[in-house]
Design a protein around this motif. Structure first.
Motif, mmCIF file in Angstrom:
data_model
loop_
_atom_site.group_PDB
_atom_site.id
_atom_site.type_symbol
_atom_site.label_atom_id
_atom_site.label_comp_id
_atom_site.label_asym_id
_atom_site.label_seq_id
_atom_site.Cartn_x
_atom_site.Cartn_y
_atom_site.Cartn_z
ATOM 1 N N THR A 230 0.833 -1.214 0.000
ATOM 2 C CA THR A 230 0.000 0.000 0.000
ATOM 3 C C THR A 230 0.861 1.255 0.000
ATOM 4 N N LEU A 231 1.950 1.239 -0.750
ATOM 5 C CA LEU A 231 2.854 2.387 -0.795
ATOM 6 C C LEU A 231 2.155 3.641 -1.299
ATOM 7 N N ASP A 232 1.138 3.463 -2.131
ATOM 8 C CA ASP A 232 0.456 4.613 -2.716
ATOM 9 C C ASP A 232 -0.566 5.232 -1.765
ATOM 10 N N GLU A 233 -0.749 4.641 -0.589
ATOM 11 C CA GLU A 233 -1.699 5.183 0.377
ATOM 12 C C GLU A 233 -0.981 6.046 1.408
ATOM 13 N N MET B 171 9.028 6.295 9.036
ATOM 14 C CA MET B 171 8.866 7.120 7.839
ATOM 15 C C MET B 171 10.093 7.062 6.933
ATOM 16 N N GLN B 172 11.268 6.876 7.522
ATOM 17 C CA GLN B 172 12.464 6.728 6.687
ATOM 18 C C GLN B 172 12.409 5.412 5.911
ATOM 19 N N TRP B 173 11.967 4.354 6.582
ATOM 20 C CA TRP B 173 11.819 3.066 5.905
ATOM 21 C C TRP B 173 10.804 3.180 4.770
ATOM 22 N N LEU B 174 9.688 3.838 5.041
ATOM 23 C CA LEU B 174 8.641 3.972 4.039
ATOM 24 C C LEU B 174 9.123 4.795 2.844
ATOM 25 N N THR B 175 9.860 5.866 3.106
ATOM 26 C CA THR B 175 10.380 6.692 2.010
ATOM 27 C C THR B 175 11.339 5.900 1.139
ATOM 28 N N THR B 176 12.197 5.107 1.759
ATOM 29 C CA THR B 176 13.141 4.297 0.990
ATOM 30 C C THR B 176 12.404 3.303 0.101
ATOM 31 N N GLN B 177 11.374 2.651 0.641
ATOM 32 C CA GLN B 177 10.618 1.691 -0.162
ATOM 33 C C GLN B 177 9.883 2.384 -1.308
ATOM 34 N N ARG B 178 9.393 3.580 -1.059
ATOM 35 C CA ARG B 178 8.714 4.322 -2.121
ATOM 36 C C ARG B 178 9.688 4.715 -3.229
ATOM 37 N N VAL B 179 10.882 5.121 -2.848
ATOM 38 C CA VAL B 179 11.887 5.459 -3.861
ATOM 39 C C VAL B 179 12.271 4.218 -4.667
ATOM 40 N N LEU B 180 12.412 3.078 -3.984
ATOM 41 C CA LEU B 180 12.721 1.835 -4.692
ATOM 42 C C LEU B 180 11.630 1.493 -5.699
ATOM 43 N N HIS B 181 10.372 1.670 -5.291
ATOM 44 C CA HIS B 181 9.274 1.370 -6.208
ATOM 45 C C HIS B 181 9.265 2.350 -7.379
ATOM 46 N N ALA B 182 9.542 3.606 -7.083
ATOM 47 C CA ALA B 182 9.609 4.603 -8.162
ATOM 48 C C ALA B 182 10.725 4.260 -9.146
ATOM 49 N N ARG B 183 11.850 3.803 -8.648
ATOM 50 C CA ARG B 183 12.950 3.411 -9.540
ATOM 51 C C ARG B 183 12.497 2.301 -10.488
ATOM 52 N N LEU B 184 11.809 1.323 -9.921
ATOM 53 C CA LEU B 184 11.359 0.203 -10.751
ATOM 54 C C LEU B 184 10.354 0.671 -11.803
ATOM 55 N N LEU B 185 9.450 1.538 -11.430
ATOM 56 C CA LEU B 185 8.477 2.058 -12.393
ATOM 57 C C LEU B 185 9.166 2.875 -13.487
ATOM 58 N N GLU C 25 2.337 10.213 -12.561
ATOM 59 C CA GLU C 25 1.720 8.918 -12.249
ATOM 60 C C GLU C 25 2.685 8.044 -11.456
ATOM 61 N N VAL C 26 3.970 8.107 -11.783
ATOM 62 C CA VAL C 26 4.971 7.386 -10.988
ATOM 63 C C VAL C 26 4.926 7.881 -9.551
ATOM 64 N N ALA C 27 4.837 9.189 -9.381
ATOM 65 C CA ALA C 27 4.759 9.768 -8.039
ATOM 66 C C ALA C 27 3.522 9.264 -7.299
ATOM 67 N N ARG C 28 2.388 9.213 -7.984
ATOM 68 C CA ARG C 28 1.151 8.759 -7.342
ATOM 69 C C ARG C 28 1.244 7.298 -6.937
ATOM 70 N N ARG C 29 1.723 6.452 -7.863
ATOM 71 C CA ARG C 29 1.771 5.018 -7.577
ATOM 72 C C ARG C 29 2.808 4.662 -6.516
ATOM 73 N N SER C 30 3.824 5.460 -6.378
ATOM 74 C CA SER C 30 4.851 5.165 -5.376
ATOM 75 C C SER C 30 4.576 5.858 -4.044
ATOM 76 N N GLY C 31 3.487 6.637 -3.972
ATOM 77 C CA GLY C 31 3.063 7.172 -2.682
ATOM 78 C C GLY C 31 3.536 8.572 -2.365
ATOM 79 N N PHE C 32 4.166 9.254 -3.327
ATOM 80 C CA PHE C 32 4.649 10.605 -3.050
ATOM 81 C C PHE C 32 3.594 11.672 -3.352
ATOM 82 N N GLY C 33 2.608 11.312 -4.135
ATOM 83 C CA GLY C 33 1.497 12.223 -4.372
ATOM 84 C C GLY C 33 1.726 13.255 -5.448
ATOM 85 N N SER C 34 2.911 13.827 -5.524
ATOM 86 C CA SER C 34 3.189 14.849 -6.532
ATOM 87 C C SER C 34 4.587 14.637 -7.103
ATOM 88 N N ALA C 35 4.770 15.119 -8.342
ATOM 89 C CA ALA C 35 6.080 15.004 -8.979
ATOM 90 C C ALA C 35 7.130 15.789 -8.208
#
Length: 316
Positions: A223-226, A257-271, A281-291
């Motif tokens: 649920t990284l995008d939540e 929150m540091q763990w969550l940010t790292t996982q979101r960046v990892l997911h963004a890298r993969l996307l 859209e990459v930002a939304r799906r990885s949970g950052f909300g905005s570019a």
């Protein structure tokens, strides 16, 4: 491009740390569509046995001249000594001068220090050896509180499993997340622990022994995008916010929150590597909300903006 790897070994080398390097770089994974590395184990006396304190003997097929054109020189741990072979130190210096990457695992940092390559740099090693490394090489800055340090062409790591983290980090940095994830999956290890995690976490690997936290991390990964808050996660784990934060650090080595940010960046890298989704859209799906927020965290963790990362690592 990282294509060739040379591994110089000396007497009383550490078997596990040597094996880590072999596991990441030495195996043929062409079955997973990963081109094999040109992998060379070398020593000052090729073809002769090299001792290990368990009684095992190893024969390196290459001399140290195999280091001369390698993209990466990976130095495993060995018993710390007063003098390292001059041929090894000269080879390390030449490799550094021509821009090769040098990576040490655990006490392998002492060989880099003896070659004068850690002067003026921040580095790390196993916490037990940190004080000795600082005393022997006073011009370096030893940080005993991290798993590994990436200083560009020199990467140093702490003991045992931190070597896995450093090697996978380098693969990710040079070849992208997809290849690093494939190697990690085949090794049955987590694909990345952040280098800034402290060495003294209660568990030496990223997987959680506590089922509560294992289930929670799995939920977060799905649920990284939540939106997530520490108080909300604490409630889900049926703990007070303070107790939850303390236990989370004990289990993972970093705050929630540091763990969550790292996982979101990892997911963004993969996307970014595997899709042509717009940055928003990459930002939304990885949970950052905005570019804008994605660029901020991505640049902080990866060192380049998302668009440049995609240009370098997008799979064609």
């Amino acid at each position: 491009m990282l294509k060739s790897v040379a591994v110089p070994i000396i007497d009383d080398f550490a078997m596990f740390e040597f094996g880590v390097i072999c596991e990441v770089f030495g195996l043929d994974r062409s079955y997973a569509d990963i081109p094999p590395f040109d992998f060379r184990v070398c020593s000052t006396q090729p073809g002769e046995t090299i001792s290990h304190d368990t009684g095992v003997r190893l024969i390196a097929p290459y001399g140290l001249d195999a280091m001369e054109d390698a993209d990466l020189i990976a130095v495993p741990a060995a018993t710390i000594r007063d003098h390292y072979p001059d041929e090894l130190l000269d080879g390390l210096r030449r490799a550094h001068d021509r821009g090769a990457i040098l990576l040490s695992v655990c006490s392998g940092a002492f060989a880099l220090g003896a070659a004068g390559l850690l002067d003026g740099r921040e580095c790390t090693t196993h916490w037990r050896h940190a004080e000795a490394l600082q005393q022997r090489f006073p011009l370096t800055r030893v940080n005993a509180d991290v798993l590994f340090i990436d200083d560009g062409t020199i990467i140093t790591s702490a003991g045992t499993s931190a070597g896995i983290d450093a090697c996978l980090h380098l693969v990710r940095r040079e070849l992208g997340s997809a290849i690093a994830n494939t190697i990690a999956r085949n090794m049955v290890v987590p694909p990345q622990r952040d280098g800034g995690q402290r060495q003294y976490i209660e568990k030496p690997v990223s997987d959680c022994e506590d089922d509560t936290f294992s289930e929670l991390l799995e939920h977060l990964t799905d649920t990284l995008d939540e939106s997530h808050t520490v108080s909300g996660l604490a409630a889900r784990a049926h703990m007070s916010t303070r107790s939850f934060s303390r236990r989370f650090v004990a289990e993972t080595g970093v705050p929630p929150m540091q763990w969550l940010t790292t996982q979101r960046v990892l997911h963004a890298r993969l996307l970014l590597e595997t899709t042509d989704l717009a940055i928003d859209e990459v930002a939304r799906r990885s949970g950052f909300g905005s570019a804008t927020l994605l660029r901020h965290h991505f640049d902080a963790e990866v060192g380049v903006p998302p668009t440049r990362y995609r240009a370098a690592f997008a799979q064609r």
